[in-house]
Scaffold this motif. Structure first.
Motif, mmCIF file in Angstrom:
data_model
loop_
_atom_site.group_PDB
_atom_site.id
_atom_site.type_symbol
_atom_site.label_atom_id
_atom_site.label_comp_id
_atom_site.label_asym_id
_atom_site.label_seq_id
_atom_site.Cartn_x
_atom_site.Cartn_y
_atom_site.Cartn_z
ATOM 1 N N LEU A 370 -7.096 1.441 -6.945
ATOM 2 C CA LEU A 370 -6.795 2.603 -7.786
ATOM 3 C C LEU A 370 -5.889 2.246 -8.946
ATOM 4 C CD1 LEU A 370 -6.224 5.351 -5.052
ATOM 5 C CD2 LEU A 370 -8.319 4.720 -6.238
ATOM 6 N N GLY A 371 -5.614 0.946 -9.143
ATOM 7 C CA GLY A 371 -4.759 0.525 -10.239
ATOM 8 C C GLY A 371 -3.284 0.594 -9.923
ATOM 9 N N GLY A 372 -2.922 0.756 -8.656
ATOM 10 C CA GLY A 372 -1.523 0.874 -8.273
ATOM 11 C C GLY A 372 -0.962 -0.436 -7.747
ATOM 12 N N THR A 373 0.284 -0.364 -7.255
ATOM 13 C CA THR A 373 0.966 -1.529 -6.698
ATOM 14 C C THR A 373 1.574 -1.150 -5.357
ATOM 15 O OG1 THR A 373 2.997 -0.972 -7.891
ATOM 16 C CG2 THR A 373 1.477 -2.521 -8.952
ATOM 17 N N LEU A 374 1.685 -2.146 -4.482
ATOM 18 C CA LEU A 374 2.287 -1.950 -3.166
ATOM 19 C C LEU A 374 3.320 -3.048 -2.954
ATOM 20 C CD1 LEU A 374 2.140 -0.358 -0.417
ATOM 21 C CD2 LEU A 374 0.694 -2.241 0.381
ATOM 22 N N ARG A 375 4.534 -2.629 -2.600
ATOM 23 C CA ARG A 375 5.617 -3.580 -2.336
ATOM 24 C C ARG A 375 6.098 -3.375 -0.904
ATOM 25 N NH1 ARG A 375 7.371 -1.262 -7.067
ATOM 26 N NH2 ARG A 375 9.183 -0.367 -6.007
ATOM 27 N N THR A 376 6.293 -4.447 -0.190
ATOM 28 C CA THR A 376 6.793 -4.391 1.179
ATOM 29 C C THR A 376 7.867 -5.454 1.348
ATOM 30 O OG1 THR A 376 5.119 -5.959 1.965
ATOM 31 C CG2 THR A 376 4.558 -3.615 2.072
ATOM 32 N N GLY A 377 8.821 -5.162 2.231
ATOM 33 C CA GLY A 377 9.866 -6.145 2.487
ATOM 34 C C GLY A 377 11.071 -5.513 3.132
#
Length: 395
Positions: A370-377
């Motif tokens: 969808l053109g988004g970003t995902l950050r995990t940590g």
């Protein structure tokens, strides 16, 4: 390319007209002695017939035969013989055309002897007569036959390649269907069976529980199991009938988020929801992706930090929807790092829950589509966080 194909007949007609007029006016050293309007009319008729030859070559052959006998005008015969070679397919038709060539040769020889002089020398002597008819009719006919054979070979090769490609596609589709059926069978025989047993045991526990809390937890487990069975049934329907997918239930959106959080709370995880900005209807793909982000993040909390307080932030921004899920250390434990691959901290004696290892990877793919970003940590104060930024104008 289309313009060139449309111009080719016209250019051929002009070329035949020009060369025919030159040959009738003495280009071969043969002067017909006829008035100039007659060669001009014959050349015009030959040019028009050449322009029409792609649709029908017989008029050009008739004009060429008459013009050659009367005026030694050879260009129409050359073009007509070439078209005859590309069109004639039966041996009988080719033999008839060669017979017609012999008749034209005989008529030309007779006309040359009647005319006498240069005309008789050019067309009535045996060597020149045979040379002229071979050059004007036989060789173009042979060349046309070769061109037609080459086209037939290329067409057969293309047809064979297309047939092989279609067969390959059919084999690939058949292999795909067989693999989908095998996966559906495995899911039905293994996964559906295990989930059904889980639901049955949860129902038995709910009925036989002596305290209300245990009965409530068993009811939640049974409800989740039944939802899983319903979703599994839909997936199996799609796998078994890819051409006609089974009707699917409405996919969850942000409106179903509270029910998801209540299920986690019933299983012992304190979850708090925080909404920021003005809530408004969004595209179904955006809301569905946001729901899956929260669902996967809570699943990881259940698996790796059971009982840890968790915050869910839904931020309605101007151009995007931001979803943040983070958990804190549970009940005064040491600062845990609830990474997806870490061992559970909140319940040290618990058996680790199995996982596919692809939860966050699949979630990242869903968000990036969808053109988004995902950050995990890890979070600064301990625990683990998942942040998804999804554009509102996502396709």
């Amino acid at each position: 390319m289309r313009v060139n194909r449309q111009m080719t007949p016209l250019l051929l007609g002009v070329a035949v007209f020009t060369v025919s007029l030159g040959s009738a006016s003495g280009g071969l050293g043969v002067v017909s002695g006829l008035p100039f309007p007659l060669p001009l009319a014959a050349a015009t008729a030959a040019g028009a017939a050449a322009w029409w030859a792609r649709r029908s070559w017989w008029p050009l052959a008739l004009v060429g035969a008459a013009a050659y006998v009367a005026l030694v005008m050879w260009p129409p015969l050359v073009v007509a013989s070439y078209h005859a070679g590309t069109r004639l397919r039966r041996t009988r038709d080719i033999a008839l055309y060669l017979g017609a060539a012999g008749a034209v040769l005989a008529a030309s020889v007779g006309a040359g002897r009647l005319a006498g002089g240069t005309r008789e020398l050019a067309t009535a002597t045996a060597a020149n007569a045979v040379l002229m008819i071979v050059a004007a009719m036989v060789l173009p006919l042979v060349y046309g036959l070769w061109i037609r054979s080459r086209r037939d070979v290329l067409a057969a090769a293309r047809e064979r390649a297309d047939r092989l490609e279609r067969e390959q596609v059919l084999r690939a589709e058949q292999a795909r269907d067989q693999e989908r059926a095998r996966i559906a069978r495995e899911m039905h025989d293994v996964v559906a069976h295990r989930v059904s047993l889980m639901v049955l045991h949860a129902g038995a526990l709910e009925l036989g529980a002596r305290d209300e809390r245990t009965a409530g937890t068993a009811a939640v487990i049974g409800g989740i199991g039944r939802e899983a069975l319903a979703n599994l049934r839909e997936v199996l329907g799609v796998l078994r009938s890819p051409g006609q997918p089974a009707p699917l239930a409405p996919q969850p959106t942000l409106a179903d988020l509270d029910r998801l959080l209540d299920q986690s709370r019933a299983l012992g995880i304190p979850v708090t929801r925080h909404d920021h900005g003005e809530p408004r209807p969004l595209r179904s793909t955006v809301e569905r992706t946001a729901y899956r982000v929260v669902q996967e993040a809570l699943t990881n909390v259940h698996k790796h930090a059971a009982g840890a307080p968790t915050d869910v932030h839904v931020r309605f921004l101007a151009g995007e929807l931001r979803v943040e899920v983070s958990n804190r250390p549970a009940r005064g434990d040491a600062v845990p790092d609830a990474a997806p691959d870490a061992a559970p901290d909140a319940v040290p004696d618990a058996v680790p829950l199995p996982g596919s290892g692809w939860g966050l990877a699949g979630l990242r793919e869903r968000v990036e589509l969808l053109g988004g970003t995902l950050r995990t940590g890890p979070c600064d104060g301990g625990g683990f966080g998942v942040v998804a930024e999804i554009p509102l104008e996502a396709a």
